[in-house]
Scaffold this active site. Structure first.
Site, PDB file in Angstrom:
ATOM      1  N   ARG A  21       0.812  -1.224   0.000  1.00 55.72           N
ATOM      2  CA  ARG A  21       0.000   0.000   0.000  1.00 55.72           C
ATOM      3  C   ARG A  21       0.841   1.268   0.000  1.00 55.72           C
ATOM      4  NH1 ARG A  21      -5.544  -1.261   2.998  1.00 55.72           N
ATOM      5  NH2 ARG A  21      -6.045  -3.068   1.737  1.00 55.72           N
ATOM      6  N   ASP A 132     -15.982   9.614   7.691  1.00 60.57           N
ATOM      7  CA  ASP A 132     -14.897   8.659   7.487  1.00 60.57           C
ATOM      8  C   ASP A 132     -13.588   9.393   7.764  1.00 60.57           C
ATOM      9  OD1 ASP A 132     -14.821   5.753   5.873  1.00 60.57           O
ATOM     10  OD2 ASP A 132     -12.909   6.820   5.843  1.00 60.57           O
TER      11      ASP A 132
HETATM   12  C1  LIG Z   1     -14.464  -1.523   5.127  1.00 56.74           C
HETATM   13  S1  LIG Z   1     -14.963   0.163   5.154  1.00 56.74           S
HETATM   14  C2  LIG Z   1     -16.590  -0.012   5.833  1.00 56.74           C
HETATM   15  C3  LIG Z   1     -17.609   0.815   5.097  1.00 56.74           C
HETATM   16  C4  LIG Z   1     -19.066   0.623   5.562  1.00 56.74           C
HETATM   17  N1  LIG Z   1     -19.237   0.990   6.957  1.00 56.74           N
HETATM   18  C5  LIG Z   1     -19.525  -0.791   5.327  1.00 56.74           C
HETATM   19  O1  LIG Z   1     -19.683  -1.547   6.277  1.00 56.74           O
HETATM   20  O2  LIG Z   1     -19.736  -1.164   4.159  1.00 56.74           O
HETATM   21  C6  LIG Z   1     -13.999   0.784   6.530  1.00 56.74           C
HETATM   22  C7  LIG Z   1     -13.889   2.295   6.549  1.00 56.74           C
HETATM   23  O3  LIG Z   1     -13.356   2.700   7.817  1.00 56.74           O
HETATM   24  C8  LIG Z   1     -12.592   3.853   7.617  1.00 56.74           C
HETATM   25  N2  LIG Z   1     -11.717   4.066   8.790  1.00 56.74           N
HETATM   26  C9  LIG Z   1     -10.607   3.383   9.163  1.00 56.74           C
HETATM   27  N3  LIG Z   1     -10.093   3.875  10.294  1.00 56.74           N
HETATM   28  C10 LIG Z   1     -10.907   4.898  10.672  1.00 56.74           C
HETATM   29  C11 LIG Z   1     -10.897   5.818  11.765  1.00 56.74           C
HETATM   30  N4  LIG Z   1      -9.961   5.789  12.705  1.00 56.74           N
HETATM   31  N5  LIG Z   1     -11.878   6.744  11.810  1.00 56.74           N
HETATM   32  C12 LIG Z   1     -12.853   6.790  10.875  1.00 56.74           C
HETATM   33  N6  LIG Z   1     -12.909   5.957   9.816  1.00 56.74           N
HETATM   34  C13 LIG Z   1     -11.942   5.020   9.718  1.00 56.74           C
HETATM   35  C14 LIG Z   1     -11.861   3.573   6.323  1.00 56.74           C
HETATM   36  O4  LIG Z   1     -11.379   4.745   5.698  1.00 56.74           O
HETATM   37  C15 LIG Z   1     -12.941   2.848   5.515  1.00 56.74           C
HETATM   38  O5  LIG Z   1     -13.617   3.702   4.640  1.00 56.74           O
END
Ligand SMILES: C[S@@+](CC[C@H](N)C(=O)[O-])C[C@H]1O[C@@H](n2cnc3c(N)ncnc32)[C@H](O)[C@@H]1O
Length: 256
Positions: A21, A132
């Site tokens: 990444r 996010d």
């Molecule tokens: C796998 S996606 C999940 C999206 C949606 N909630 C779903 O279940 O389909 C995980 C998301 O968490 C976000 N993320 C990771 N660490 C985070 C943090 N500390 N605060 C907020 N968002 C975060 C990532 O950028 C990503 O878009």
């Protein structure tokens, strides 16, 4: 640094993933080593480099109506009961938060579930927050443009009510979009929002956190939820082993 700034917990076996990444960022920036890149991120007082780094690390997979049981439960019981209770109390304020919403499919699925049930819509003060940590996914969520493939499986009536066709695919209608606000919120930091929220979706992000970060987070969700408010987490996540005050409702659904 990644852990302390985002809560994303990467063990040694994720070294390969990390290398994949970050490789492009390091090559593009002309850094001679990971150390040089690290120093560059630490020294950037604007914080932009750290945001770019976290953007690269986070896994953004999502799709419309992911984990459909949650949306069935909302449609069949949670939303009707919530509206009924508010009507009884003479309250018209309704707040929903999709935390870690990635490219927007989750908050828009929530809107598609809520809007047809809120009658009459203009009598309600209804707002949905999509947040996010990644600015890249938030830009896509705000644009709300999706391909036909991504919308596949939605009923035609649903598509015509919520989307309009554009040359590059389909976009969420402005009349629908106006109910959602997108904001960058790092779940690892103090929330810039107080609520109270009637419902919080925080799905498929806690899997990247360790127990300590999860425990802190769900207790903060508890604080910003209204009494009786629901917390929805991913089906592959659970609150087992975490100290909390939520009542279990059904798999991946909890209530204050
Ligand atoms: C796998 S996606 C999940 C999206 C949606 N909630 C779903 O279940 O389909 C995980 C998301 O968490 C976000 N993320 C990771 N660490 C985070 C943090 N500390 N605060 C907020 N968002 C975060 C990532 O950028 C990503 O878009």
């Amino acid at each position: 640094m990644i852990y302390s700034s985002s809560g994303i917990s990467l063990s040694d076996d994720k070294k390969h993933l990390l290398r994949n990444r970050l490789g492009k960022l390091i090559r593009q920036g002309g850094f001679a080593s990971y150390e040089e890149y690290y120093n560059h991120v630490v020294e950037d007082s604007s914080g932009q480099e750290l945001i770019r780094l976290i953007d690269r690390i986070s896994t953004n997979l999502t799709y419309f109506f992911r984990e459909p049981k949650h949306f069935e439960l909302l449609r069949e019981s949670v939303i009707p009961a919530l509206l009924e209770e508010k009507r009884r109390k003479g309250v018209r304020r309704l707040r929903v938060w999709s935390a870690a919403c990635s490219t927007g499919e989750e908050p828009y699925s929530l809107l598609m579930t809520f809007l047809p049930l809120i009658e009459p819509l203009n009598a309600w003060d209804f707002r949905l927050l999509g947040s996010d940590i990644s600015t890249q996914v938030l830009a896509r969520a705000k644009a709300g443009i999706y391909s036909k493939e991504q919308i596949k499986g939605q009923e035609a009536i649903q598509i015509s009510r919520f989307f309009e066709r554009i040359s590059t695919g389909l976009t969420i209608k402005p009349a629908v979009k106006k109910y959602v606000t997108f904001a960058r919120i790092n779940l690892q930091e103090p929330f810039p929002v107080k609520g109270p929220f009637d419902l919080i979706f925080c799905r498929n992000v806690m899997i990247y956190f360790d127990q300590e970060t999860r425990a802190r987070l769900i207790n903060r969700f508890h604080e910003v939820l209204a009494p009786g408010g629901h917390l929805f987490i991913g089906h592959s996540e659970n609150l087992t082993g975490l100290q909390h005050q939520f009542k279990y409702v059904c798999p991946a659904v909890y209530r204050k």
